[in-house]
Design a protein around this motif. Structure first.
Motif, PDB file in Angstrom:
ATOM      1  N   ASP A   1      -7.912   2.806  -3.107  1.00 46.89           N
ATOM      2  CA  ASP A   1      -7.363   3.920  -3.892  1.00 46.89           C
ATOM      3  C   ASP A   1      -6.109   3.541  -4.661  1.00 46.89           C
ATOM      4  O   ASP A   1      -5.705   4.266  -5.589  1.00 46.89           O
ATOM      5  N   ILE A   2      -5.472   2.409  -4.330  1.00 41.00           N
ATOM      6  CA  ILE A   2      -4.233   2.051  -5.020  1.00 41.00           C
ATOM      7  C   ILE A   2      -4.473   1.213  -6.276  1.00 41.00           C
ATOM      8  O   ILE A   2      -3.517   0.895  -6.988  1.00 41.00           O
ATOM      9  N   LYS A   3      -5.718   0.879  -6.562  1.00 40.93           N
ATOM     10  CA  LYS A   3      -6.006  -0.012  -7.700  1.00 40.93           C
ATOM     11  C   LYS A   3      -5.403   0.511  -9.000  1.00 40.93           C
ATOM     12  O   LYS A   3      -4.810  -0.248  -9.772  1.00 40.93           O
ATOM     13  N   ASP A   4      -5.520   1.793  -9.250  1.00 40.92           N
ATOM     14  CA  ASP A   4      -5.009   2.367 -10.495  1.00 40.92           C
ATOM     15  C   ASP A   4      -3.502   2.595 -10.462  1.00 40.92           C
ATOM     16  O   ASP A   4      -2.926   3.038 -11.452  1.00 40.92           O
TER      17      ASP A   4
ATOM     18  N   ILE B   1       0.844  -1.212   0.000  1.00 39.57           N
ATOM     19  CA  ILE B   1       0.000   0.000   0.000  1.00 39.57           C
ATOM     20  C   ILE B   1       0.871   1.251   0.000  1.00 39.57           C
ATOM     21  O   ILE B   1       0.660   2.178  -0.798  1.00 39.57           O
ATOM     22  N   ALA B   2       1.856   1.287   0.885  1.00 42.08           N
ATOM     23  CA  ALA B   2       2.714   2.466   1.011  1.00 42.08           C
ATOM     24  C   ALA B   2       3.469   2.743  -0.283  1.00 42.08           C
ATOM     25  O   ALA B   2       3.558   3.902  -0.721  1.00 42.08           O
ATOM     26  N   GLU B   3       4.001   1.693  -0.918  1.00 44.53           N
ATOM     27  CA  GLU B   3       4.768   1.888  -2.150  1.00 44.53           C
ATOM     28  C   GLU B   3       3.856   2.300  -3.306  1.00 44.53           C
ATOM     29  O   GLU B   3       4.237   3.141  -4.128  1.00 44.53           O
ATOM     30  N   ALA B   4       2.665   1.713  -3.383  1.00 46.80           N
ATOM     31  CA  ALA B   4       1.736   2.082  -4.454  1.00 46.80           C
ATOM     32  C   ALA B   4       1.327   3.545  -4.348  1.00 46.80           C
ATOM     33  O   ALA B   4       1.190   4.247  -5.366  1.00 46.80           O
ATOM     34  N   ARG B   5       1.152   4.021  -3.137  1.00 44.92           N
ATOM     35  CA  ARG B   5       0.745   5.415  -2.937  1.00 44.92           C
ATOM     36  C   ARG B   5       1.863   6.407  -3.269  1.00 44.92           C
ATOM     37  O   ARG B   5       1.597   7.605  -3.417  1.00 44.92           O
ATOM     38  N   LYS B   6       3.086   5.926  -3.416  1.00 43.73           N
ATOM     39  CA  LYS B   6       4.200   6.796  -3.810  1.00 43.73           C
ATOM     40  C   LYS B   6       4.248   7.029  -5.321  1.00 43.73           C
ATOM     41  O   LYS B   6       4.971   7.919  -5.784  1.00 43.73           O
ATOM     42  N   MET B   7       3.507   6.239  -6.088  1.00 43.18           N
ATOM     43  CA  MET B   7       3.534   6.365  -7.534  1.00 43.18           C
ATOM     44  C   MET B   7       2.947   7.715  -7.956  1.00 43.18           C
ATOM     45  O   MET B   7       1.894   8.117  -7.458  1.00 43.18           O
ATOM     46  N   LYS B   8       3.629   8.376  -8.878  1.00 45.41           N
ATOM     47  CA  LYS B   8       3.207   9.701  -9.335  1.00 45.41           C
ATOM     48  C   LYS B   8       2.650   9.642 -10.753  1.00 45.41           C
ATOM     49  O   LYS B   8       3.152   8.902 -11.596  1.00 45.41           O
TER      50      LYS B   8
END
Length: 309
Positions: free
Chosen positions: A162-165, A130-137
């Motif tokens: 929210d990280i699905k995309d 989750i944490a790494e996916a949320r870092k994606m820009k």
């Protein structure tokens, strides 16, 4: 001015390396289950330019653990599947001098219950994904590869929709026959967490690519050839040799299921991907399925890279 050919090749290699360097990859593995996981991990860790940002442990809980005294070389009475996967992940990373790669512990069992449901099974691994996916820009996506039960990534998506995309998922599991377009979920990884697989198949909008066991069955290693190639003075190669000797000494050949997924991901030119409708019991949508691989090239490339300093 004519540019020397070797400079052109160097430039192309640099462009490819930069493309890989921009792509973050997370590997989730039930390393304690069989032997091919170890070969897949060793290969991916050595791929130049790949930004491997995590290696998480997956469980391999299955019904046989409750009724048989042995599972491969393990005594089932004392076996803790996810902890064994974790131990081996750390052993591999230590041998390869890569303990800098985060390696969180995964869930110890499936999501939901035996009759279904989608209750998440939280773990350090799910939280790290989750944490790494949320870092994606922007348009960036975290590429997640799963080699066993899909519990950790399914849990991450349940807990953080929210990280699905921000995730592109590549998983090993199930059988699929292209000619008849028939799915079969009676396969080990899927049986270890059918609830997770169904959740991911039903999750509309998830970018999901599946390496079926039907396709990965083509990649096989010969026992004696493998022993002859491995140098036991090299720590990781000794680990790979010992794994075959301890767990599958009677097998003259082994299917390298997990390695097939990792190599198809790294070398898409050696794999055919088809757009396929999900099974009829799942939400109707299109997923991607590997339907063919060049096993000979994968075999050659594995040994080339493993032996590269």
């Amino acid at each position: 001015m004519k540019i020397p050919f070797f400079l052109v090749l160097s430039y192309l290699f640099l462009i490819q390396s930069l493309a890989f360097a921009q792509q973050k990859v997370w590997l989730d593995s039930d390393t304690g289950n069989e032997m091919d996981d170890l070969y897949a991990i060793a290969y991916l860790v050595k791929v130049p330019g790949i930004d491997l940002i995590g290696l998480s442990s997956a469980h391999f809980n299955n019904a046989d653990l409750n009724v048989f005294e042995k599972w491969n070389a393990y005594e089932t009475a004392t076996l803790k599947p996810v902890e064994e996967s974790q131990r081996l992940n750390e052993e591999i990373l230590t041998a390869m001098g890569r303990m800098d790669i985060p390696h969180p512990l995964g869930a110890d069992r499936q999501i939901g219950r035996a009759w279904g449901q989608q209750d998440p099974r939280d773990s350090p691994a799910a939280q790290a994904i989750i944490a790494e996916a949320r870092k994606m820009k922007g348009e960036e996506k975290l590429h997640v590869l799963t080699l066993g039960a899909m519990t950790n990534v399914a849990t991450a998506l349940i807990l953080a929709p929210d990280i699905k995309d921000k995730i592109r998922l590549f998983s090993l599991g199930s059988w699929y026959t292209p000619e008849s377009r028939a799915w079969n979920k009676s396969e080990f990884n899927i049986r270890c967490d059918l609830n997770a697989f169904d959740y991911l198949l039903n999750l509309e909008g998830l970018d999901f690519t599946i390496m079926t066991t039907t396709t990965s069955f083509a990649l096989k290693f010969d026992r004696d050839d493998t022993y002859a190639r491995l140098d036991e003075n090299v720590a990781i190669e000794k680990i790979l040799a010992d794994r075959w000797r301890v767990h599958n000494p009677q097998d003259k050949t082994r299917v390298m299921w997990d390695l097939a997924l990792v190599m198809a991901y790294i070398h898409p030119e050696w794999a055919t991907v088809s757009s396929v409708m999900t099974p009829p019991e799942n939400t109707p949508r299109v997923v991607q399925v590997y339907t063919e691989i060049d096993a000979d090239k994968m075999h050659q490339e594995f040994w080339r890279l493993l032996k590269e300093s």
